[in-house]
Enzyme design. Structure first.
Site, PDB file in Angstrom:
ATOM      1  N   ASP A  89      18.909  44.905  28.751  1.00 54.33           N
ATOM      2  CA  ASP A  89      19.710  45.568  27.714  1.00 54.33           C
ATOM      3  C   ASP A  89      18.920  46.730  27.112  1.00 54.33           C
ATOM      4  OD1 ASP A  89      17.908  43.721  26.394  1.00 54.33           O
ATOM      5  OD2 ASP A  89      19.116  43.866  24.563  1.00 54.33           O
ATOM      6  N   GLU A 154      17.420  41.230  24.261  1.00 52.17           N
ATOM      7  CA  GLU A 154      16.125  41.445  23.606  1.00 52.17           C
ATOM      8  C   GLU A 154      16.258  42.401  22.439  1.00 52.17           C
ATOM      9  OE1 GLU A 154      12.198  42.846  22.525  1.00 52.17           O
ATOM     10  OE2 GLU A 154      13.855  44.077  23.224  1.00 52.17           O
TER      11      GLU A 154
HETATM   12  N1  BES Z   1       9.664  46.910  24.058  1.00 53.36           N
HETATM   13  C1  BES Z   1       9.927  46.732  22.675  1.00 53.36           C
HETATM   14  C2  BES Z   1       8.794  46.067  21.942  1.00 53.36           C
HETATM   15  C3  BES Z   1       7.590  46.908  21.665  1.00 53.36           C
HETATM   16  C4  BES Z   1       7.710  48.179  21.127  1.00 53.36           C
HETATM   17  C5  BES Z   1       6.356  46.391  21.893  1.00 53.36           C
HETATM   18  C6  BES Z   1       6.594  48.935  20.848  1.00 53.36           C
HETATM   19  C7  BES Z   1       5.234  47.141  21.616  1.00 53.36           C
HETATM   20  C8  BES Z   1       5.360  48.411  21.098  1.00 53.36           C
HETATM   21  C9  BES Z   1      11.178  45.890  22.499  1.00 53.36           C
HETATM   22  O1  BES Z   1      12.202  46.241  23.401  1.00 53.36           O
HETATM   23  C10 BES Z   1      11.741  46.127  21.124  1.00 53.36           C
HETATM   24  O2  BES Z   1      12.150  47.217  20.847  1.00 53.36           O
HETATM   25  N2  BES Z   1      11.815  45.085  20.310  1.00 53.36           N
HETATM   26  C11 BES Z   1      12.471  45.143  19.064  1.00 53.36           C
HETATM   27  C12 BES Z   1      12.701  43.711  18.699  1.00 53.36           C
HETATM   28  C13 BES Z   1      13.661  43.449  17.603  1.00 53.36           C
HETATM   29  C14 BES Z   1      15.031  43.953  17.887  1.00 53.36           C
HETATM   30  C15 BES Z   1      13.691  41.969  17.284  1.00 53.36           C
HETATM   31  C16 BES Z   1      11.627  45.864  18.038  1.00 53.36           C
HETATM   32  O3  BES Z   1      10.388  45.799  18.081  1.00 53.36           O
HETATM   33  O4  BES Z   1      12.201  46.521  17.171  1.00 53.36           O
HETATM   34 MN    MN Z   2      11.519  46.410  25.295  1.00 52.42          MN
HETATM   35 MN    MN Z   3      13.199  48.053  22.569  1.00 46.43          MN
END
Ligand code: BES
Ligand code: MN
Ligand code: MN
Length: 454
Positions: A89, A154
């Site tokens: 997604d 996710e």
């Molecule tokens: N890939 C990211 C997580 C991430 C971003 C890890 C930057 C390390 C550095 C993931 O897809 C993401 O965006 N996660 C969301 C999670 C939330 C919706 C619970 C986030 O971090 O905002």
């Molecule tokens: Mn991600």
């Molecule tokens: Mn993300």
């Protein structure tokens, strides 16, 4: 050069074509109107898993968007079992007018492919599927057992994945989890991430008078919900960047001396950071460096604020309602439920007379720390050093991948975060891109990772 690396070099242009196909599907998980695209994307992933030679491929239902599963479990006896996790997604694309090319028409310019999901996370998912394919095509077998789950929620906090892990504990049993969904420190500088922040995402609705009012007739004797909301937001932090919610820091795991020493050695370039963002300062909680603040300290930020008249020109109105979306990045051992409660209690305490408030917990995710000395970390370190010719940095990251904590608490497996994004790749922003050179290096690292586990 080993045959498997030659195979990967030889197939670069095919990988890029396949990546384009994957990126054309607008699998935005938060948007109900894209539900069909999400399903189509899950099916595309399932077909791709079959094409590369995974067995038992299935699109598995959850209460939300489906999870795609596949495996290859015919490695020699006593071999390690790796569970690769990623997400198909993507985030919404707005503001659309800031995209140079349409977000779902992948375009290669120079070394980059531009599209929503190119780096987060479709590019990194495909790179790991290509790593598995390279083993199966060159030797007909995987050096270790491998299971793959690619989820579709996710970006909305993985609300159904804990239950999925609980319900499928045996199916998903593994020694190590592998994820490619984090950035590298720099273009030529590979990194292994061992910590992620958690998230607590709240919405506040403030109601003043029961209807919008003439601000001349009523102004002076009625509380304005926008003024009240601004006042309450201003009480959330002091001018040293400290969060003032009662008990907010109660469970915060301090940054260890070892970490502080290690982070100081990393070449964080404050000037380049400011130049990239066209800002003139890097403010935050006093007493901590930028890397410490972004990786290992909790934060609080308004994500959006609205209410009253926002059209062109002026309208003298005293509005009835005001809203804000406020999120907090958490560190071990804070939990989203604990922080949501403390946030709500604090708002109720500081609310002025003349308004009512409604505080809603939108979603959350647990922070995580993963072991730095696991077998998987060693295999990944070696793979990155072999491909990049440099030892990886050990980093933490400020973003969240909510399920990492559950891999450890539900499956009992440590996670290896071997990511190939870059800080400038515009994840969640317009003009998201993936560096294709790092895409191909990532395929090689994935392939060598499995080899190094033998
Ligand atoms: N890939 C990211 C997580 C991430 C971003 C890890 C930057 C390390 C550095 C993931 O897809 C993401 O965006 N996660 C969301 C999670 C939330 C919706 C619970 C986030 O971090 O905002
Ligand atoms: Mn991600
Ligand atoms: Mn993300």
């Amino acid at each position: 050069m080993p045959d498997i690396l030659k195979f990967i070099d030889y197939n670069k242009s095919r990988y890029e074509e396949e990546l384009k196909e994957f990126l054309r599907i607008p699998s935005i998980s938060t948007a109900p109107e894209h539900k069909g695209d999400i399903r189509r994307c899950a099916e595309w992933v399932a077909e791709e898993m079959k094409r590369i030679g995974l067995n038992n491929v299935k699109v598995m239902e959850t209460a939300g968007h489906p999870v795609v599963y596949g495996d290859r479990l015919d490695a020699v006896q006593d071999a390690q079992t790796v569970l690769f996790y990623g997400h198909y997604d993507v985030q919404p694309v707005d503001p659309l007018n800031l995209w140079t090319n349409p977000p779902f028409e992948p375009t290669i310019i120079g070394d980059n492919i531009y599209a929503r999901g190119s780096v987060d996370d479709k590019g990194q998912v495909l790179m790991q599927l290509k790593a598995i394919e390279a083993h199966l095509r060159t030797s007909g077998a995987m050096p270790v057992n491998v299971k793959v789950i690619i989820e579709g929620e996710e970006e909305i906090g993985s609300p159904n994945l804990d239950k999925f892990l609980e319900d499928n504990k045996n199916l998903l049993a593994c020694d190590t989890v592998l994820i490619s969904d984090t950035p590298m420190f720099g273009y030529d500088q590979p990194s292994l991430c061992y910590g992620l922040r958690g998230l607590c995402y709240m919405q506040v609705e403030v109601t003043g008078p029961n209807r919008d009012l003439h601000s001349g007739f009523f102004g002076g004797a009625v509380e304005n919900p926008i003024n009240a909301l601004a006042m309450m937001i201003s009480k959330l932090k002091d001018d040293k960047g400290k969060i003032l919610i009662d008990g907010f820091y109660e469970n915060v795991m301090p940054i260890s001396e070892r970490e502080r020493t290690e982070y100081k050695k990393l070449p964080f370039d404050q000037k380049a950071f400011m130049k990239d963002l066209e800002t003139d300062a890097t403010p935050g909680e006093s007493g901590y460096t930028e890397l410490e603040r972004m990786w290992a300290r909790p934060t609080l930020d308004c994500n959006g604020i609205w209410g009253g008249f926002t059209g062109e020109g002026a309208k003298t109105v005293l509005p009835s309602k005001a809203y804000a979306k406020i999120s907090m990045r958490l560190v071990p051992n804070q939990t989203p439920d604990e922080i949501a409660k403390k946030f709500e209690d604090f708002f109720n305490k500081i609310k002025p007379a003349g308004v009512t408030i409604k505080v809603t917990d939108l979603h959350g995710g647990m922070p995580a720390i993963t072991p730095i000395d696991s077998i998987g970390m060693k295999a990944a370190t070696k793979a990155l050093a072999e491909v990049f010719g440099k030892e990886p940095f050990l980093t933490r990251e400020g973003g969240s991948i909510p399920i990492v904590n559950s891999f450890s608490s539900i499956l009992g497996a440590p996670t290896v975060l071997m990511g190939f994004g870059l800080p400038d790749q515009n994840a969640h922003s317009p003009n998201e891109k993936m560096n294709l050179k790092n895409f191909h290096r990532g395929v090689k690292c994935g392939a060598l990772f499995y080899q190094n586990l033998v």
